[in-house]
Write an enzyme that holds these catalytic residues in place. Structure first.
Site, PDB file in Angstrom:
ATOM      1  N   LYS A 202     -10.806   1.876  -3.111  1.00  0.00           N
ATOM      2  CA  LYS A 202     -11.902   2.611  -3.752  1.00  0.00           C
ATOM      3  C   LYS A 202     -13.132   1.713  -3.692  1.00  0.00           C
ATOM      4  CE  LYS A 202     -12.347   5.784  -7.648  1.00  0.00           C
ATOM      5  NZ  LYS A 202     -12.784   6.936  -6.854  1.00  0.00           N
TER       6      LYS A 202
HETATM    7  C1  PLP Z   1     -11.695   9.949  -2.183  1.00  0.00           C
HETATM    8  C2  PLP Z   1     -10.912  10.252  -3.414  1.00  0.00           C
HETATM    9  N1  PLP Z   1      -9.682  10.775  -3.295  1.00  0.00           N
HETATM   10  C3  PLP Z   1      -8.923  11.059  -4.362  1.00  0.00           C
HETATM   11  C4  PLP Z   1      -9.372  10.825  -5.648  1.00  0.00           C
HETATM   12  C5  PLP Z   1      -8.494  11.130  -6.820  1.00  0.00           C
HETATM   13  O1  PLP Z   1      -8.012   9.961  -7.414  1.00  0.00           O
HETATM   14  P1  PLP Z   1      -7.642   9.930  -8.954  1.00  0.00           P
HETATM   15  O2  PLP Z   1      -6.676  11.047  -9.170  1.00  0.00           O
HETATM   16  O3  PLP Z   1      -6.997   8.594  -9.170  1.00  0.00           O
HETATM   17  O4  PLP Z   1      -8.890  10.119  -9.706  1.00  0.00           O
HETATM   18  C6  PLP Z   1     -10.649  10.287  -5.829  1.00  0.00           C
HETATM   19  C7  PLP Z   1     -11.169  10.033  -7.177  1.00  0.00           C
HETATM   20  O5  PLP Z   1     -11.177   8.951  -7.620  1.00  0.00           O
HETATM   21  C8  PLP Z   1     -11.427   9.983  -4.695  1.00  0.00           C
HETATM   22  O6  PLP Z   1     -12.656   9.455  -4.833  1.00  0.00           O
END
Ligand code: PLP
Length: 363
Positions: A202
């Site tokens: 991330k």
């Molecule tokens: C690219 C991306 N995919 C998936 C997610 C979903 O992740 P999470 O369920 O941990 O928020 C996020 C959000 O954070 C994201 O930015």
């Protein structure tokens, strides 16, 4: 490590917090990501002193040198999680998973690894001091921990100094649309992540590179962009900021597998557990854009939804691309999507039993 874990947070409470009446006005309709709480946490890192100087202080501008490494080479990672109001207290949903993902992102970006307990303590401290910023009803306090390279140096190498910060934003619904389901634009020109790249981390750079594709989605009247794999431009990967699930006419489900190019969503992982517990056959498997179109048209695909901390569980109604568009089911929320959403939200908001130990109380 023991020195780090006993880091004392020095408190500098905000001498002029937003007055309660103004706060109530802001919380009545906060939108997403525009209303911020009174405080922030900051912790510094240097190769010489490791983690040090932990503070709770008034939220406000930070001063940076124009040669700070992050401004040139984008060595930056972040997290996103929500705090919910429960009675007089506050709870977080699976924050340890965010702490671990933050560590994995740090490793991929050649950054120092923040100990899990320090991440949790920083988040707890901020939620505790800014609890009044958690909206009532469907709202929540979105917590944004992040870390960036702060060494004053022009040169491509891992920084020797970092700043870790946690801020909080009172939020309502992520999507502005009142439509019962969102529309997606299939990006055929741009990809989000390639094998060996940073797709599973991330880091801000992933989002910077998704913006042009998202702008194309908006221009084509769609709420979000959906990316295909970078090698064959065939397999559905994920949305700009959410994972994706498909629901078939026999009740079974598929979600794209974690292979290093998609973000391992905590909502995704929670929904996999909830679905399996409900006896739903759910597979982590590749699903192509052509199959998606065919299944949507034949009726074999009954529902599809996006999921993530910000979007929670959001039904997908229409998929559009340069090749035309197709609808999913009746174009609105399906029963299985709604059922899984209420199971998840029930646990998150304390209305349903937390049999998995996912809820973390903030004292
Ligand atoms: C690219 C991306 N995919 C998936 C997610 C979903 O992740 P999470 O369920 O941990 O928020 C996020 C959000 O954070 C994201 O930015």
């Amino acid at each position: 490590m023991s020195k780090t874990q006993s880091l004392k947070f020095v408190h500098h409470p905000n001498p002029s917090p937003v007055p309660a009446s103004k706060r109530a006005e802001l919380l009545a309709n906060p939108g997403f990501g525009r209303v911020f709480s009174d405080h922030m946490v900051t912790i510094r890192y240097s190769d010489a002193d490791h983690w040090h100087d932990a503070r709770i202080e008034p939220r406000g501008p930070i001063s940076m040198d124009p040669a700070a490494a992050v401004l040139h080479y984008a060595q930056e990672i972040f997290e996103g999680l929500k705090a919910y109001k429960t009675g007089d207290g506050a709870t977080l949903f699976r924050p340890r998973e965010n702490a671990r993902r933050f560590q994995q992102s740090a490793e991929r970006l050649a950054m120092p690894v923040l100990p899990e307990e320090l991440f949790l303590e920083a988040v707890d401290q901020l939620v505790s001091i800014d609890r009044a910023w958690i909206p009532d009803g469907d709202g929540s306090l979105y917590i944004r921990p992040f870390m960036f390279a702060n060494e004053i140096f022009l040169g491509v190498k891992p920084s020797s100094d970092y700043l870790f910060i946690v801020i909080a934003s009172s939020v309502g619904s992520y999507f502005k649309t009142d439509a019962p389901a969102v529309s997606l634009w299939v990006s055929q020109e741009f990809t989000r992540a390639a094998p060996g790249g940073t797709g599973a981390a991330k880091c801000g750079g992933n989002y910077a590179s998704s913006l042009l594709a998202q702008a194309e989605a908006t221009r084509n009247g769609c709420d979000q962009v959906v990316f295909l794999d970078a090698v064959e431009q065939k397999w559905v990967e994920e949305l700009g900021g959410m994972n994706i699930f498909f629901v078939f006419d026999d009740g079974s489900m598929v979600t794209p597998p974690l292979g290093g190019t998609i973000l391992p969503g905590i909502t995704r992982s929670s929904l996999l557990t909830l679905a399996k517990d409900k006896g739903i056959k759910v597979r982590e498997d590749r699903y192509s854009i052509d199959q998606w179109r065919t299944d949507a048209r034949s009726g074999r695909l009954r529902e599809a939804f996006a999921c993530g901390t910000a979007a929670v569980v959001t039904p997908i109604g229409t998929v559009r691309s340069k090749d035309g568009e197709f609808k999913i089911g009746n174009g609105g929320p399906g029963t299985q999507t709604e059922d899984l959403k209420s199971a998840l939200v029930g646990i998150q908001r304390g209305h349903a039993a937390d049999k998995y130990g996912w809820i973390h109380k903030v004292f």
